[in-house]
Design an enzyme around this catalytic site. Structure first.
Site, mmCIF file in Angstrom:
data_model
loop_
_atom_site.group_PDB
_atom_site.id
_atom_site.type_symbol
_atom_site.label_atom_id
_atom_site.label_comp_id
_atom_site.label_asym_id
_atom_site.label_seq_id
_atom_site.Cartn_x
_atom_site.Cartn_y
_atom_site.Cartn_z
ATOM 1 N N GLU A 66 64.162 20.359 -14.024
ATOM 2 C CA GLU A 66 62.552 19.511 -14.042
ATOM 3 C C GLU A 66 61.724 19.313 -13.577
ATOM 4 O OE1 GLU A 66 63.917 17.031 -11.892
ATOM 5 O OE2 GLU A 66 65.623 17.273 -12.091
ATOM 6 N N ASN B 34 59.237 17.062 -16.655
ATOM 7 C CA ASN B 34 58.295 16.653 -16.221
ATOM 8 C C ASN B 34 57.119 16.748 -16.459
ATOM 9 O OD1 ASN B 34 59.233 15.307 -13.549
ATOM 10 N ND2 ASN B 34 57.736 16.329 -11.874
ATOM 11 N N ARG C 192 64.201 6.953 -13.837
ATOM 12 C CA ARG C 192 63.503 8.168 -12.959
ATOM 13 C C ARG C 192 63.880 8.114 -11.239
ATOM 14 N NH1 ARG C 192 64.088 11.480 -17.275
ATOM 15 N NH2 ARG C 192 63.863 13.161 -16.432
#
Length: 142
Positions: A48, A52, A106
């Site tokens: 994650e 990002n 997303r």
């Protein structure tokens, strides 16, 4: 603070490097003898944070993502940094379901996932200079 071990990894902000990053961090954390579930949680949190950095930090530009891992006592600390655009409002970005990229479908759950799987998540960001996410997970001593 006594650092027992440390490693640093830097790679281009390409999506295909995300699985490489999570594998390296998992291999490093393995020296603390985590359970399979704990290792999976670390890998997911790293995925994650790296995603990002690639998607939001650099958007459509190329850059580098840096990961520094430290083992301090029975805790693994994972620091994921980019030198991208930064986060305008960190508190807003940390809200579940918030996404600045709805056109990319997303989910807006990146920070929530990191906070669920790690014991502590700190986000430091400066517009135009980048973002650093520091995640910590402690393990029981035998």
């Amino acid at each position: 603070m006594r650092i027992d071990n440390e490693m640093k990894l830097e790679f281009m902000s390409k999506s295909q490097n995300e699985s490489f990053a999570r594998s390296v961090v998992a291999a490093f954390a393995a020296q603390l003898d985590p359970t399979i579930e704990e290792l999976s949680e670390i890998k997911t949190a790293v995925s994650e944070a790296v995603t990002n950095a690639i998607i939001h930090g650099y958007e459509y530009e190329q850059g580098y993502v840096t990961i520094v891992c430290r083992i301090i006592d029975n805790t693994v600390e994972v620091e994921v940094s980019d030198r991208g655009k930064g986060i305008e409002d960190i508190e807003k970005a940390r809200q579940p379901l918030f996404t600045s990229k709805p056109e990319l479908e997303r989910s807006g759950m990146g920070f929530t996932v990191m906070e669920t799987f790690m014991d502590q998540v700190t986000v430091i960001s400066e517009l135009g200079k980048g973002t650093t996410v520091i995640m910590k997970k402690s393990f029981k001593k035998d």
